[in-house]
Write a protein that holds these residues in place. Structure first.
Motif, PDB file in Angstrom:
ATOM      1  N   ASP A 198     -23.512  39.395  -7.687  1.00  9.79           N
ATOM      2  CA  ASP A 198     -21.969  38.124  -8.549  1.00  9.79           C
ATOM      3  C   ASP A 198     -20.902  38.277  -7.828  1.00  9.79           C
ATOM      4  O   ASP A 198     -20.135  39.008  -8.468  1.00  9.79           O
ATOM      5  N   LYS A 199     -20.208  37.968  -7.398  1.00 10.11           N
ATOM      6  CA  LYS A 199     -19.122  38.106  -6.148  1.00 10.11           C
ATOM      7  C   LYS A 199     -18.198  37.126  -7.381  1.00 10.11           C
ATOM      8  O   LYS A 199     -17.306  37.883  -7.397  1.00 10.11           O
ATOM      9  N   ALA A 200     -18.408  36.415  -8.406  1.00  7.69           N
ATOM     10  CA  ALA A 200     -17.542  35.870  -8.974  1.00  7.69           C
ATOM     11  C   ALA A 200     -16.840  36.528  -9.980  1.00  7.69           C
ATOM     12  O   ALA A 200     -15.973  36.527 -10.471  1.00  7.69           O
ATOM     13  N   SER A 201     -17.238  37.680 -10.266  1.00  6.62           N
ATOM     14  CA  SER A 201     -16.942  38.889 -11.494  1.00  6.62           C
ATOM     15  C   SER A 201     -15.908  39.765 -10.557  1.00  6.62           C
ATOM     16  O   SER A 201     -15.651  40.923 -11.971  1.00  6.62           O
ATOM     17  N   TYR A 202     -15.784  39.860  -9.439  1.00 11.03           N
ATOM     18  CA  TYR A 202     -14.524  40.356  -9.345  1.00 11.03           C
ATOM     19  C   TYR A 202     -13.375  39.770  -8.068  1.00 11.03           C
ATOM     20  O   TYR A 202     -12.763  40.558  -7.584  1.00 11.03           O
ATOM     21  N   GLU A 203     -13.736  37.952  -8.023  1.00 13.72           N
ATOM     22  CA  GLU A 203     -12.478  37.425  -7.798  1.00 13.72           C
ATOM     23  C   GLU A 203     -11.037  37.140  -8.613  1.00 13.72           C
ATOM     24  O   GLU A 203     -10.535  37.214  -7.323  1.00 13.72           O
ATOM     25  N   LYS A 204     -11.413  38.060 -10.008  1.00 13.91           N
ATOM     26  CA  LYS A 204     -10.179  37.933 -10.004  1.00 13.91           C
ATOM     27  C   LYS A 204      -9.042  38.622 -10.180  1.00 13.91           C
ATOM     28  O   LYS A 204      -8.114  38.903  -9.578  1.00 13.91           O
ATOM     29  N   ILE A 205     -10.020  40.460  -9.196  1.00 12.70           N
ATOM     30  CA  ILE A 205      -9.661  41.797  -9.068  1.00 12.70           C
ATOM     31  C   ILE A 205      -8.777  41.270  -7.824  1.00 12.70           C
ATOM     32  O   ILE A 205      -7.432  41.974  -7.733  1.00 12.70           O
ATOM     33  N   GLU A 206      -9.533  40.818  -6.728  1.00 13.34           N
ATOM     34  CA  GLU A 206      -8.878  40.353  -5.873  1.00 13.34           C
ATOM     35  C   GLU A 206      -7.731  39.623  -5.221  1.00 13.34           C
ATOM     36  O   GLU A 206      -7.553  39.753  -4.939  1.00 13.34           O
ATOM     37  N   LYS A 207      -7.966  38.674  -6.535  1.00 10.94           N
ATOM     38  CA  LYS A 207      -6.240  37.529  -6.341  1.00 10.94           C
ATOM     39  C   LYS A 207      -5.355  38.463  -7.567  1.00 10.94           C
ATOM     40  O   LYS A 207      -4.925  38.596  -6.134  1.00 10.94           O
ATOM     41  N   TYR A 208      -5.935  39.495  -7.602  1.00  9.41           N
ATOM     42  CA  TYR A 208      -4.696  40.431  -8.332  1.00  9.41           C
ATOM     43  C   TYR A 208      -4.075  40.778  -7.184  1.00  9.41           C
ATOM     44  O   TYR A 208      -2.828  41.174  -6.572  1.00  9.41           O
ATOM     45  N   CYS A 209      -5.043  42.006  -6.755  1.00  6.79           N
ATOM     46  CA  CYS A 209      -4.382  42.636  -5.634  1.00  6.79           C
ATOM     47  C   CYS A 209      -3.443  41.744  -4.898  1.00  6.79           C
ATOM     48  O   CYS A 209      -3.147  42.421  -3.941  1.00  6.79           O
TER      49      CYS A 209
END
Ligand SMILES: Nc1ncnc2c1ncn2[C@@H]1O[C@H](COP(=O)(O)OP(=O)(O)OP(=O)(O)O)[C@@H](O)[C@H]1O
Length: 251
Positions: free
Chosen positions: A82-93
């Protein structure tokens, strides 16, 4: 322009009123254990949970305020598809000017598939750690920052005393003999309750854990956690009392 961006990132990271509870204890731990040195390439294990997000912020803050030349490499070991679950972290980084490395695994299938696994938490931690160490070796990364905090250190100590009959410590800084890298825990002196307050107030993009064992009522860690919580109702300083009694043994 660059300076303005840096200042705004720093302001967002620091927030207001967290000097005593977050930044000062992090500074003390970093200083005592020489956690950050010039030339370091430091991987941050980012689960997306409150502790690792705070650890990431702590390292970015040091990079911005201290005159130390080192690199931060955030790594997320992904347990499912489930890619959606880490997109937020990716964006924050990205907002912090960092590229999140995502390592896909089939951990979920392995641990929660048809075959029952005996010691899922131990196994999961070991596999994750193994992957992190391999990636570090491939990329010449010499340190690994993890998000364990003061409560984790106290609970681990008491769990070892109660259930294992030994006094092994979760150390703020140590060298993994097996992999030849240094593991650091910048939040070693920070209380979990303060991390929760910080993450909430700064609205960090925390991703909820999908681990079914985390809140298991039977978990030994949870029992120890509840015990400390109960004792803290009588004496609010009980965590510091325990921590101070083992502090010297953490070196
Ligand atoms: N999927 C992951 N990818 C990368 N690092 C991880 C991952 N899961 C855990 N870690 C690292 O290992 C540390 C301890 O893991 P643990 O599962 O005990 O999480 P935790 O104490 O709940 O922390 P968090 O709030 O960061 O999830 C985390 O703080 C983080 O640094």
């Amino acid at each position: 322009m660059e300076k303005e961006k840096n200042n705004s990132i720093l302001k967002n990271i620091e927030g207001k009123g967290f000097g005593k509870t977050i930044w000062s204890p992090i500074g003390r731990a970093m200083h005592r254990y020489n956690m950050v040195e010039a030339g370091d390439r430091i991987a941050v294990g980012v689960s997306g949970g409150k502790d690792s997000m705070t650890t990431l912020n702590a390292l970015v803050r040091v990079k911005k305020i201290a005159q130390i030349d080192f690199e931060i490499i955030p790594i997320h070991i992904h347990s499912n598809t489930d890619k959606a679950s880490y997109e937020k972290i990716e964006k924050y980084c990205e907002e912090l000017g960092l590229k999140l490395q995502v390592e896909p695994t089939n951990l979920s299938d392995m641990l929660f598939g048809e075959k029952e696994v005996k010691n899922p938490c131990f196994l999961c931690g070991r596999i994750r750690r193994g992957i992190l160490y391999r990636m570090m070796k491939e990329q010449n990364i010499n340190k690994l920052a993890l998000g364990h905090h003061k409560d984790d250190i106290i609970e681990t100590f008491l769990m070892n005393v109660f259930y294992q009959g030994n006094m092994k410590m979760m150390k703020p800084s140590y060298i993994s003999e097996e992999y030849g890298v240094r593991v650091i825990r910048p939040l070693a002196y920070v209380e979990e309750a303060d991390i929760i307050r910080y993450v909430k107030k700064q609205e960090l993009p925390v991703v909820a854990s999908d681990c079914p064992y985390e809140t298991s009522e039977n978990s030994k860690r949870l029992r120890v956690k509840n015990l400390i919580r109960e004792l803290a109702q009588e004496n609010k300083d009980v965590r510091s009392v325990v921590f101070n009694s083992i502090k010297e043994m953490l070196d």
